[in-house]
Design a protein around this motif. Structure first.
Motif, PDB file in Angstrom:
ATOM      1  N   THR A 150      40.655  -8.033  28.812  1.00 45.01           N
ATOM      2  CA  THR A 150      39.463  -8.848  28.714  1.00 45.01           C
ATOM      3  C   THR A 150      38.403  -8.036  28.100  1.00 45.01           C
ATOM      4  OG1 THR A 150      38.506  -8.690  30.786  1.00 45.01           O
ATOM      5  CG2 THR A 150      39.789 -10.465  30.425  1.00 45.01           C
ATOM      6  N   LEU A 151      37.134  -8.313  27.420  1.00 45.17           N
ATOM      7  CA  LEU A 151      36.270  -7.509  27.019  1.00 45.17           C
ATOM      8  C   LEU A 151      35.421  -7.122  28.234  1.00 45.17           C
ATOM      9  CD1 LEU A 151      33.979  -8.537  23.941  1.00 45.17           C
ATOM     10  CD2 LEU A 151      32.978  -7.561  26.116  1.00 45.17           C
ATOM     11  N   ALA A 152      35.249  -7.766  29.120  1.00 44.93           N
ATOM     12  CA  ALA A 152      34.731  -7.281  30.497  1.00 44.93           C
ATOM     13  C   ALA A 152      35.403  -6.007  30.943  1.00 44.93           C
ATOM     14  CB  ALA A 152      34.599  -8.283  31.677  1.00 44.93           C
ATOM     15  N   GLU A 153      36.876  -5.959  31.053  1.00 44.35           N
ATOM     16  CA  GLU A 153      37.632  -4.975  31.486  1.00 44.35           C
ATOM     17  C   GLU A 153      37.368  -3.701  30.532  1.00 44.35           C
ATOM     18  OE1 GLU A 153      41.770  -6.548  33.630  1.00 44.35           O
ATOM     19  OE2 GLU A 153      41.364  -7.300  31.605  1.00 44.35           O
ATOM     20  N   ASN A 154      37.290  -3.856  29.381  1.00 43.17           N
ATOM     21  CA  ASN A 154      37.200  -2.997  28.405  1.00 43.17           C
ATOM     22  C   ASN A 154      35.883  -2.239  28.683  1.00 43.17           C
ATOM     23  OD1 ASN A 154      39.078  -2.271  26.154  1.00 43.17           O
ATOM     24  ND2 ASN A 154      39.208  -4.288  26.290  1.00 43.17           N
TER      25      ASN A 154
ATOM     26  N   ARG B  32      45.589 -12.132  23.482  1.00 43.89           N
ATOM     27  CA  ARG B  32      45.971 -13.492  24.005  1.00 43.89           C
ATOM     28  C   ARG B  32      45.412 -14.738  23.365  1.00 43.89           C
ATOM     29  NH1 ARG B  32      44.968 -16.025  29.723  1.00 43.89           N
ATOM     30  NH2 ARG B  32      45.827 -17.894  29.381  1.00 43.89           N
ATOM     31  N   HIS B  33      44.084 -14.598  23.311  1.00 42.62           N
ATOM     32  CA  HIS B  33      43.310 -15.787  22.781  1.00 42.62           C
ATOM     33  C   HIS B  33      43.430 -15.927  21.262  1.00 42.62           C
ATOM     34  CE1 HIS B  33      41.510 -15.135  26.880  1.00 42.62           C
ATOM     35  NE2 HIS B  33      42.173 -16.425  26.915  1.00 42.62           N
ATOM     36  N   ARG B  34      43.548 -14.803  20.437  1.00 44.19           N
ATOM     37  CA  ARG B  34      43.636 -14.674  19.129  1.00 44.19           C
ATOM     38  C   ARG B  34      42.462 -15.684  18.408  1.00 44.19           C
ATOM     39  NH1 ARG B  34      48.229 -17.066  21.390  1.00 44.19           N
ATOM     40  NH2 ARG B  34      48.239 -18.866  20.154  1.00 44.19           N
ATOM     41  N   LEU B  35      41.217 -15.328  18.949  1.00 44.32           N
ATOM     42  CA  LEU B  35      39.972 -16.118  18.585  1.00 44.32           C
ATOM     43  C   LEU B  35      39.455 -15.466  17.069  1.00 44.32           C
ATOM     44  CD1 LEU B  35      38.457 -17.259  21.716  1.00 44.32           C
ATOM     45  CD2 LEU B  35      39.637 -18.862  20.182  1.00 44.32           C
ATOM     46  N   GLY B  36      39.880 -14.188  17.183  1.00 45.21           N
ATOM     47  CA  GLY B  36      39.445 -13.318  15.860  1.00 45.21           C
ATOM     48  C   GLY B  36      37.630 -13.249  15.923  1.00 45.21           C
ATOM     49  N   VAL B  37      37.131 -13.098  17.070  1.00 48.73           N
ATOM     50  CA  VAL B  37      35.916 -12.842  17.155  1.00 48.73           C
ATOM     51  C   VAL B  37      35.620 -11.506  17.527  1.00 48.73           C
ATOM     52  CG1 VAL B  37      35.346 -15.164  17.903  1.00 48.73           C
ATOM     53  CG2 VAL B  37      36.015 -13.585  19.418  1.00 48.73           C
ATOM     54  N   ILE B  38      36.423 -10.657  17.950  1.00 53.36           N
ATOM     55  CA  ILE B  38      36.229  -9.293  18.219  1.00 53.36           C
ATOM     56  C   ILE B  38      36.457  -8.397  17.034  1.00 53.36           C
ATOM     57  CG2 ILE B  38      36.370  -7.345  19.856  1.00 53.36           C
ATOM     58  CD1 ILE B  38      37.024  -9.506  22.121  1.00 53.36           C
ATOM     59  N   ASP B  39      35.508  -7.842  16.078  1.00 56.96           N
ATOM     60  CA  ASP B  39      36.027  -7.027  15.135  1.00 56.96           C
ATOM     61  C   ASP B  39      35.946  -5.466  15.484  1.00 56.96           C
ATOM     62  OD1 ASP B  39      33.438  -6.225  15.087  1.00 56.96           O
ATOM     63  OD2 ASP B  39      32.824  -7.985  13.592  1.00 56.96           O
ATOM     64  N   GLU B  40      36.355  -4.646  14.412  1.00 55.60           N
ATOM     65  CA  GLU B  40      36.265  -3.202  14.898  1.00 55.60           C
ATOM     66  C   GLU B  40      34.910  -2.622  15.035  1.00 55.60           C
ATOM     67  OE1 GLU B  40      39.061  -1.368  15.259  1.00 55.60           O
ATOM     68  OE2 GLU B  40      39.977  -3.276  14.812  1.00 55.60           O
ATOM     69  N   GLY B  41      33.890  -3.280  14.587  1.00 52.66           N
ATOM     70  CA  GLY B  41      32.462  -2.553  14.542  1.00 52.66           C
ATOM     71  C   GLY B  41      32.138  -3.134  16.326  1.00 52.66           C
TER      72      GLY B  41
ATOM     73  N   THR C  38      27.931 -15.537  28.686  1.00 51.21           N
ATOM     74  CA  THR C  38      28.953 -15.374  29.762  1.00 51.21           C
ATOM     75  C   THR C  38      30.340 -15.481  29.062  1.00 51.21           C
ATOM     76  OG1 THR C  38      28.697 -17.538  30.073  1.00 51.21           O
ATOM     77  CG2 THR C  38      27.502 -16.611  31.721  1.00 51.21           C
ATOM     78  N   LEU C  39      30.378 -15.923  28.055  1.00 52.37           N
ATOM     79  CA  LEU C  39      31.628 -16.444  27.571  1.00 52.37           C
ATOM     80  C   LEU C  39      32.612 -15.073  26.858  1.00 52.37           C
ATOM     81  CD1 LEU C  39      30.758 -19.616  25.527  1.00 52.37           C
ATOM     82  CD2 LEU C  39      31.955 -19.392  27.818  1.00 52.37           C
ATOM     83  N   PRO C  40      31.883 -14.233  26.059  1.00 57.45           N
ATOM     84  CA  PRO C  40      33.024 -13.119  25.532  1.00 57.45           C
ATOM     85  C   PRO C  40      33.432 -12.223  26.501  1.00 57.45           C
ATOM     86  CG  PRO C  40      30.423 -13.179  24.639  1.00 57.45           C
ATOM     87  CD  PRO C  40      30.429 -14.061  25.741  1.00 57.45           C
ATOM     88  N   PHE C  41      32.867 -12.019  27.655  1.00 54.17           N
ATOM     89  CA  PHE C  41      33.383 -11.495  28.709  1.00 54.17           C
ATOM     90  C   PHE C  41      34.863 -11.823  28.887  1.00 54.17           C
ATOM     91  CE2 PHE C  41      28.865 -10.456  29.730  1.00 54.17           C
ATOM     92  CZ  PHE C  41      28.918  -8.965  29.274  1.00 54.17           C
ATOM     93  N   LYS C  42      35.304 -13.016  28.651  1.00 51.25           N
ATOM     94  CA  LYS C  42      36.714 -13.418  29.236  1.00 51.25           C
ATOM     95  C   LYS C  42      37.607 -13.319  28.151  1.00 51.25           C
ATOM     96  CE  LYS C  42      34.319 -16.893  32.225  1.00 51.25           C
ATOM     97  NZ  LYS C  42      33.947 -18.340  32.288  1.00 51.25           N
ATOM     98  N   VAL C  43      37.237 -12.891  26.734  1.00 50.62           N
ATOM     99  CA  VAL C  43      38.081 -13.013  25.774  1.00 50.62           C
ATOM    100  C   VAL C  43      39.181 -11.905  25.818  1.00 50.62           C
ATOM    101  CG1 VAL C  43      38.305 -12.802  23.308  1.00 50.62           C
ATOM    102  CG2 VAL C  43      36.641 -14.093  24.439  1.00 50.62           C
ATOM    103  N   ILE C  44      40.343 -12.252  25.855  1.00 52.37           N
ATOM    104  CA  ILE C  44      41.163 -11.247  25.706  1.00 52.37           C
ATOM    105  C   ILE C  44      41.725 -11.451  24.316  1.00 52.37           C
ATOM    106  CG2 ILE C  44      43.623 -10.424  26.396  1.00 52.37           C
ATOM    107  CD1 ILE C  44      43.248 -11.920  29.051  1.00 52.37           C
ATOM    108  N   GLU C  45      41.812 -10.370  23.393  1.00 55.82           N
ATOM    109  CA  GLU C  45      41.907 -10.409  22.166  1.00 55.82           C
ATOM    110  C   GLU C  45      43.248 -10.744  21.634  1.00 55.82           C
ATOM    111  OE1 GLU C  45      41.405  -7.134  19.613  1.00 55.82           O
ATOM    112  OE2 GLU C  45      41.467  -8.516  17.623  1.00 55.82           O
TER     113      GLU C  45
END
Lengths: 882, 154
Positions: A573-577, A684-693, A675-682
């Motif tokens: 998750t983004l939180a773990e990262n 797994r969720h394939r939402l395409g919201v976390i870019d390289e920057g 609160t929402l982005p922290f749970k995103v696992i790129e």
């Protein structure tokens, strides 16, 4: 156990009780003096009546003032003596009461252990527990007071009355004139209160029992929607308790009222009779006034006596009602429970039943004239229809029930009179619903090796001295004085030299019951304290390195994404990262990350906040789009959604509010979105919201977070470190040190297999098993599936290498494959021992040397299975029915 | 590949073509994207049917056990849906499926699949239509076989 409370007290604390009584009586003269001195101070020292100054005393001469001070000092002395004695008596009473309470509780608990097993069908834990914990509690206070209180109060009363009589006999008589009436009326009223008291205890016990049931049957209540029915039932029962309690209250206060009323009558008598006497000149007005004052002193002890009387009645009922529940028929004789002095001698020789019969509650005959002999090394199967007596027969062989006719011998010994520690050490028994204690797997396995303390625990002399004091007190209270912290495990009984070899043997018996692999898996999911077990921690780090190496090979490359301090992990998750560590406690919980000041500070510092709010808005949009069509409460919300169905409308409104391009997002909305982005696992969720920057800046935030974390925050997280063991992670987490990749077919299984393979290669299997043995099984073993519970219970018996092993349908909960493996294991471990197996599946009887067919409480057939397997036998019939 | 791209793939599969975007997104979001290497089995004949697979990229072979060993009966490509029979009828897998090339799939587990179908009748209708089409095709094949057998024996 004594039927009457007073007798219990006197039997177990005769000296203490006597000491309290003697001291109490000894204190009365001082009390009398303390009443007398003030009178003298007033009459002699102040008013100068019947005395001339200066007066001679103890060979010295005193002026009036000197005499006044002398008497005052004397009075002070008396007060101190009185107080001192009272304080000392109170201490004695307190100790007496607490010690007796401890003894009573211990006795009751021991009695539970002596209950015949069928009795447990009639009583529930819900009834027994409150009796020992709550119901007897008030007895502690009472028992200390039982003999002393009436002595003190009656003594005090007598002292006052004596004082009154000395002043004027008629007044004295007037003061006690009403006591006979009170003595007559009050016990009469009390009798009904006593009855109600008994009813109250009974009603409350029923409530406890039902509470116990509703806890145990919680699942049924929900399944059948019976909470309404249950609540009505409780309402009815509590109503009954209320009515009883209120009536008791009313009656008790009525007793008090009558008593007070009669007490008030005394002054009336003084006024009328005393007044008459004064008018006729037979009494001085001064004497009447003095009598009135003294009478006031009587009311306190009289009230105390009355309270004592009520308390005595209450305690009497409590004691009787509790102890009668602990006196079932056919209790195990107390001697059988004695603790062993040394190792139990083997039970060699054949087990022989001769004309054994058994009946329950003395009338329902369950077994009749059963006779058979089992030689050492023989394997015997017991079969028969359910309820035909085979289960009871197993209990008799396990000595969990006692025959009421016939004889059971093992070798030359009478089986029924063997001490329980001998049975415990030499006989194994496991039924289909074995119980696990809330402890580790290891503790549950060695439970059968704990008949007596084997080696004392080494302690500092100072600590040891305190413990010795505790044990001495245990003996005074009739408790057991054995050290629970000593090592109780009888290694010799398990056939090993010490703790290290025991672990080896534990693994052996676990593999005999087909559970080694399960415990290994528990070990992988277990944690260790690397400070306590640096050896295991080091070994696990070795495994981590070995795994990384293996994963570098081509076909494994994509299975795991390791944690790298400088890389964003797309399977985390983004939180773990961001945290790059394991949260300890709730501070860095992913749900609360958006409120954490440490996190917010870092996000602001690297300018991530606005971007994450934007990402949060994108996530919210997707979630709303996907899940809005589902009915509220649909399982998918729980399973997949970032937003719960309750919160969905709020987020819809939020999105509408902020839909306009360039619209300012309010602080509250920002917090919600964050609160929402922290749970995103790129991955797994394939939402395409976390870019390289974004990733680069999360890594930057990770570094700053780690460097600048507050001391409080530092305690709430354990950072990932490729070279260090992570104490809050499981063994598997530590070996993996990364995330199993999403999207790779069978990745979890392949990685799991690889880890097992590596651990075996590095000879770490036993280290992991050791961790698995420390797994806490939960209350009644609830954290393990029933099959594993059963396997541990069987292994526990095999571990003690019993001379006689009884298996009572113990493998029925296992699946067929496990059943076969466990059966093999038991046979192997019981080679050369007596093995008696009550079989659920008759066909399995073919494996045994001999079969006993039990029908209608009798031994219908016996012989080898081949011999019995012919038309017309009951055995053949049972085989056909199976 | 992100969810948006998966949705585009799903839109091209006849079974899902008529579903609106939100539903397709739900389908994509609740399923797992799973990659198989060439030669790796998705499942074997006789396994319990726990999931259906939608092929996004690559090709796969369908094999059936016969007396003479496994026989390939079909090759599936992009947009095919695999394994839906086993989860619909609660029967073991009726065939083995092996990745022919590197294969990317969307895996929908049985529970999720049923929830989706019960939630959106539209999807159930599409599935019925697809199955009917297949039945029709099979019946047609059977008729041809029968007439061939009849012709041969006559």
């Amino acid at each position: 156990m004594e039927i009457i409370l007073q007798r219990f007290i006197f039997k177990y604390a005769p000296r203490e009780t006597a000491a309290v009584c003697v001291l109490t009586i000894a204190s009365l003269p001082f009390y009398y003096l303390s009443l007398d001195v003030p009178k003298n101070i007033f009459n002699q020292a102040i008013l100068g009546k019947n005395i001339k100054f200066p007066t001679e005393l103890f060979g010295a001469s005193f002026s009036q003032v000197g005499y006044l001070f002398l008497l005052c000092v004397w009075f002070l002395l008396l007060v101190i003596i009185n107080g001192g004695i009272k304080q000392y008596i109170n201490t004695l009473k307190g100790r007496l009461g607490e010690r007796l309470l401890r003894r009573l509780r211990f006795e009751l608990i021991v009695r539970i252990m002596r209950f015949p097993l069928p009795h447990f069908r009639k009583v529930s834990a819900g009834e027994l527990i409150p009796m020992i914990t709550a119901e007897v509690e008030p007895l502690g206070g009472y028992m200390g007071d039982a003999f002393a209180q009436p002595l003190i109060q009656a003594g005090t009363l007598l002292t006052v009355v004596t004082f009154l009589f000395v002043q004027n006999p008629i007044m004295g008589l007037a003061a006690i004139a009403l006591y006979p009436i009170q003595g007559y009326i009050i016990p009469k009223l009390q009798r009904r209160v006593n009855q109600l008291g008994k009813e109250r205890v009974r009603a409350m016990r029923k409530v406890s029992e039902r509470i116990g049931e509703s806890v145990a049957g919680a699942q049924e209540i929900h399944t059948h929607g019976a909470s309404g029915y249950e609540r009505a039932d409780f309402s009815e029962r509590l109503g009954l308790v209320y009515r009883i309690r209120f009536e008791i209250f009313q009656r008790k206060s009525m007793v008090k009222f009558i008593n007070n009323f009669l007490n008030q009558m005394a002054p009336l008598l003084f006024y009328s009779i005393g007044g008459y006497l004064v008018i006729h000149g037979d009494l001085t007005a001064g004497a009447l006034a003095a009598a009135l004052t003294a009478n006031k002193d009587m009311s306190a002890p009289w009230k105390e006596l009355l309270d004592y009387y009520q308390q005595t009645q209450d305690s009497k009922i409590k004691y009787e009602q509790v102890t009668e529940q602990f006196r079932p028929e056919n209790m195990f004789p107390e001697e059988l429970l004695s603790v062993a002095e040394g190792p139990a001698a083997p039970l060699d020789g054949p087990l022989a039943f001769a004309n054994v019969s058994y009946s329950e509650d003395g009338h329902i005959k369950l077994l009749e004239s059963i006779s058979f002999t089992v030689k050492p090394g023989e394997k015997v199967a017991i079969v028969g229809r359910t309820g035909g007596g085979k289960e009871v027969l197993a209990l008799l062989v396990a000595r969990l029930a006692f025959p009421d006719g016939g004889k059971i011998m093992i070798g030359a010994k009478d089986f029924t009179t063997l001490h329980e520690h001998v049975i415990g050490a030499r006989v194994g028994y496991v039924s289909h619903n074995a119980y696990l204690f809330s402890a580790s797997v290891r503790d549950n396995l060695v439970y059968g090796l704990r008949q007596r303390p084997i080696s004392p625990r080494q302690r500092d002399e100072a600590v040891e001295r305190i413990r010795r004091g505790w044990h001495a007190e245990s003996r005074r209270a009739g408790n057991l004085d054995l050290d629970i912290e000593a090592d109780w495990v009888d290694y010799q009984a398990a056939g090993v030299a010490g703790p290290a070899e025991l672990t080896q043997r534990l693994v052996e018996v676990l593999s005999a019951v087909d559970m080694e692999e399960d415990v290994f898996q528990l070990g992988l999911r277990g944690t260790i304290d690397p400070k306590a077990r640096p050896d295991i921690a080091k070994a696990i780090l070795q495994a981590r390195a070995a795994l990384q190496e293996r994963l570098a090979s081509d076909d494994m490359r994509n299975l795991v994404e390791p944690f790298h301090p400088e890389r964003y992990n797309t399977n985390a998750t983004l939180a773990e990262n961001l945290l790059f560590g394991t949260p300890l406690g709730p501070a860095f919980d992913s749900d609360r990350l958006a409120e954490n000041p440490d996190v917010l500070k870092v996000l602001d510092k690297v300018g991530l906040t606005d971007d994450l709010v934007k990402v949060g808005r994108q996530v919210a949009e997707t979630m709303v789009e996907i899940f809005a069509g589902l009915p509220p409460g649909h399982e998918f919300f729980e399973q997949f959604s970032f937003i719960s169905s309750d919160d969905l409308p709020e987020f819809q409104a939020l999105l509408a509010r902020t839909a306009k391009a360039g619209a300012e997002i309010g602080a509250n909305d920002r917090r919600r979105l964050l609160t929402l982005p922290f749970k995103v696992i790129e991955a797994r969720h394939r939402l395409g919201v976390i870019d390289e920057g974004l990733k680069t800046r999360v890594l930057e935030a990770r570094r700053i977070f780690r460097d600048e974390l507050s001391p409080d925050g530092r305690r709430a997280i354990e950072f990932f470190d490729p070279a260090a063991y992570n104490a809050s992670g499981t063994l598997q987490d530590n070996i993996l040190f990364g995330k199993v990749a999403y999207g790779q077919a069978k990745a979890v299984a392949r990685v799991g297999g690889l880890i097992v393979e590596l651990l075996d290669q590095l000879k770490l299997r036993s280290a992991v098993l050791e961790v698995g043995l420390e797994y806490q099984v939960g209350v009644a073993g609830a954290r393990l599936p029933p099959g594993q519970r059963q396997k541990i219970a069987i292994a526990r018996n095999l571990l003690k290498r019993p001379d006689v092993m009884i298996v009572n349908e113990a493998t029925t909960v296992l699946d067929t494959q496990a059943q076969a493996a466990v059966t093999e294991g038991i046979f192997r471990e019981c080679e050369g021992r007596i093995l008696i197996w009550v079989l659920h599946q008759v066909a399995l009887a073919r494996r045994f040397d001999r079969v006993l067919v039990i029908a209608d409480g009798r031994l219908a057939e016996t012989g080898g299975s081949t011999e019995l397997e012919r038309p017309g036998t009951l055995f053949a019939e049972l085989l056909a029915a199976a | 590949m992100t969810m948006k791209e998966e949705v585009e793939v799903l839109r091209n599969i006849p079974l899902f073509a008529k579903l609106d975007t939100a539903k397709l997104k739900l389908l994509a979001f609740t399923s797992e994207r799973l990659t198989f290497e060439a030669g790796q089995a998705l499942f074997n004949q006789g396994d319990p049917g726990d999931a259906a697979y939608i092929m996004i990229e690559g090709e796969a072979d369908v094999l059936v056990d016969t007396a003479n060993g496994k026989v390939a009966v079909a090759r599936l490509a992009r947009n095919a849906i695999i394994g839906e029979i086993a989860i619909l009828c609660d029967v073991p897998r009726t065939a083995t499926v092996i990745a022919y090339t590197k294969l990317t799939t969307l895996r929908i587990d049985k529970e999720t699949f049923f929830r989706l179908v019960t939630e959106f009748p539209q999807m159930a209708v599409e599935i019925m239509r697809e199955l009917a089409r297949r039945l029709d095709k099979t019946t047609e094949q059977l008729r041809q076989c029968m007439s061939r057998v009849g012709a041969a024996s006559a």
